[in-house]
Design a protein around this motif. Structure first.
Motif, PDB file in Angstrom:
ATOM      1  N   GLU A  23       0.808  -1.219   0.000  1.00  0.00           N
ATOM      2  CA  GLU A  23       0.000   0.000   0.000  1.00  0.00           C
ATOM      3  C   GLU A  23       0.845   1.274   0.000  1.00  0.00           C
ATOM      4  OE1 GLU A  23      -2.947  -0.184   3.094  1.00  0.00           O
ATOM      5  OE2 GLU A  23      -3.677  -2.117   2.403  1.00  0.00           O
ATOM      6  N   CYS A  24       1.894   1.291  -0.788  1.00  0.00           N
ATOM      7  CA  CYS A  24       2.749   2.478  -0.843  1.00  0.00           C
ATOM      8  C   CYS A  24       2.676   3.159  -2.203  1.00  0.00           C
ATOM      9  CB  CYS A  24       4.186   2.114  -0.497  1.00  0.00           C
ATOM     10  SG  CYS A  24       4.858   0.769  -1.476  1.00  0.00           S
ATOM     11  N   GLY A  25       1.832   2.664  -3.097  1.00  0.00           N
ATOM     12  CA  GLY A  25       1.621   3.302  -4.387  1.00  0.00           C
ATOM     13  C   GLY A  25       2.907   3.584  -5.128  1.00  0.00           C
ATOM     14  N   GLU A  26       3.013   4.786  -5.659  1.00  0.00           N
ATOM     15  CA  GLU A  26       4.196   5.140  -6.445  1.00  0.00           C
ATOM     16  C   GLU A  26       5.446   5.320  -5.601  1.00  0.00           C
ATOM     17  OE1 GLU A  26       2.164   9.263  -5.977  1.00  0.00           O
ATOM     18  OE2 GLU A  26       1.521   7.190  -6.062  1.00  0.00           O
ATOM     19  N   PHE A  27       5.325   5.239  -4.291  1.00  0.00           N
ATOM     20  CA  PHE A  27       6.487   5.397  -3.412  1.00  0.00           C
ATOM     21  C   PHE A  27       7.156   4.061  -3.067  1.00  0.00           C
ATOM     22  CE2 PHE A  27       3.744   9.076  -2.655  1.00  0.00           C
ATOM     23  CZ  PHE A  27       4.606  10.064  -3.057  1.00  0.00           C
ATOM     24  N   HIS A  34       9.661   1.099  -3.761  1.00  0.00           N
ATOM     25  CA  HIS A  34      10.857   0.769  -4.545  1.00  0.00           C
ATOM     26  C   HIS A  34      10.624  -0.630  -5.107  1.00  0.00           C
ATOM     27  CE1 HIS A  34      13.674   4.015  -3.356  1.00  0.00           C
ATOM     28  NE2 HIS A  34      12.816   4.126  -2.364  1.00  0.00           N
ATOM     29  N   ALA A  35      10.423  -0.719  -6.393  1.00  0.00           N
ATOM     30  CA  ALA A  35      10.032  -1.996  -6.993  1.00  0.00           C
ATOM     31  C   ALA A  35      11.105  -2.541  -7.924  1.00  0.00           C
ATOM     32  CB  ALA A  35       8.733  -1.819  -7.774  1.00  0.00           C
ATOM     33  N   ASN A  81      15.974  -7.703 -15.048  1.00  0.00           N
ATOM     34  CA  ASN A  81      15.523  -7.151 -13.780  1.00  0.00           C
ATOM     35  C   ASN A  81      15.580  -5.641 -13.936  1.00  0.00           C
ATOM     36  OD1 ASN A  81      15.139  -9.563 -12.247  1.00  0.00           O
ATOM     37  ND2 ASN A  81      17.341  -9.756 -12.107  1.00  0.00           N
ATOM     38  N   VAL A  82      14.469  -4.973 -13.660  1.00  0.00           N
ATOM     39  CA  VAL A  82      14.364  -3.548 -13.940  1.00  0.00           C
ATOM     40  C   VAL A  82      13.960  -2.778 -12.683  1.00  0.00           C
ATOM     41  CG1 VAL A  82      13.242  -1.817 -15.390  1.00  0.00           C
ATOM     42  CG2 VAL A  82      13.583  -4.132 -16.266  1.00  0.00           C
ATOM     43  N   ILE A  83      14.690  -1.722 -12.378  1.00  0.00           N
ATOM     44  CA  ILE A  83      14.320  -0.768 -11.331  1.00  0.00           C
ATOM     45  C   ILE A  83      14.255   0.595 -12.006  1.00  0.00           C
ATOM     46  CG2 ILE A  83      14.999   0.350  -9.184  1.00  0.00           C
ATOM     47  CD1 ILE A  83      16.506  -2.250  -8.487  1.00  0.00           C
ATOM     48  N   LEU A  84      13.094   1.217 -11.962  1.00  0.00           N
ATOM     49  CA  LEU A  84      12.904   2.503 -12.637  1.00  0.00           C
ATOM     50  C   LEU A  84      12.638   3.630 -11.643  1.00  0.00           C
ATOM     51  CD1 LEU A  84      10.791   1.303 -15.679  1.00  0.00           C
ATOM     52  CD2 LEU A  84      13.180   1.990 -15.671  1.00  0.00           C
ATOM     53  N   TRP A  85      13.308   3.612 -10.514  1.00  0.00           N
ATOM     54  CA  TRP A  85      13.103   4.630  -9.486  1.00  0.00           C
ATOM     55  C   TRP A  85      13.592   5.978  -9.987  1.00  0.00           C
ATOM     56  CZ3 TRP A  85      10.200   4.841  -5.390  1.00  0.00           C
ATOM     57  CH2 TRP A  85      10.389   5.871  -4.480  1.00  0.00           C
TER      58      TRP A  85
END
Length: 97
Positions: free
Chosen positions: A23-27, A29-30, A43-47
């Protein structure tokens, strides 16, 4: 043809976290795992940590200056392209993220 390549584009907005317990939405870290045919290909991180560079500047209210998953307020996200040619099989392929 022998010279043909297959490109895949992924665009992340950070929305759509209803299916998670975070429940952290766009915040959040995925890490996005792109799997073709049960094999992890990327493996992709688009922060984004440059949201304070918003073209509207500091005269606005809210959390616009905070980093987000894949986008910033006021930004246009073009996404990222991957060459997935070598990950594909002839015929049907399965993609999971």
């Amino acid at each position: 043809d022998a010279g043909d390549r297959v490109l895949m584009q992924i665009v992340v907005t950070g929305h759509g976290w209803r299916r998670t317990d975070l429940e952290c939405g766009e915040f959040c870290h995925a890490l996005y795992r792109l799997n073709f045919n049960d094999h992890t290909v990327f493996n992709v991180i688009l922060w984004r940590k440059d949201c304070e560079d918003n073209p509207l500047g500091p005269d606005q209210a809210g959390t616009w200056q905070e980093g987000r998953n894949g986008w910033c307020p006021g930004s246009v996200e073009t996404g990222i392209y991957f060459d997935v040619t070598d990950a594909l099989l002839e015929g049907r392929n399965d993609l999971t993220v």
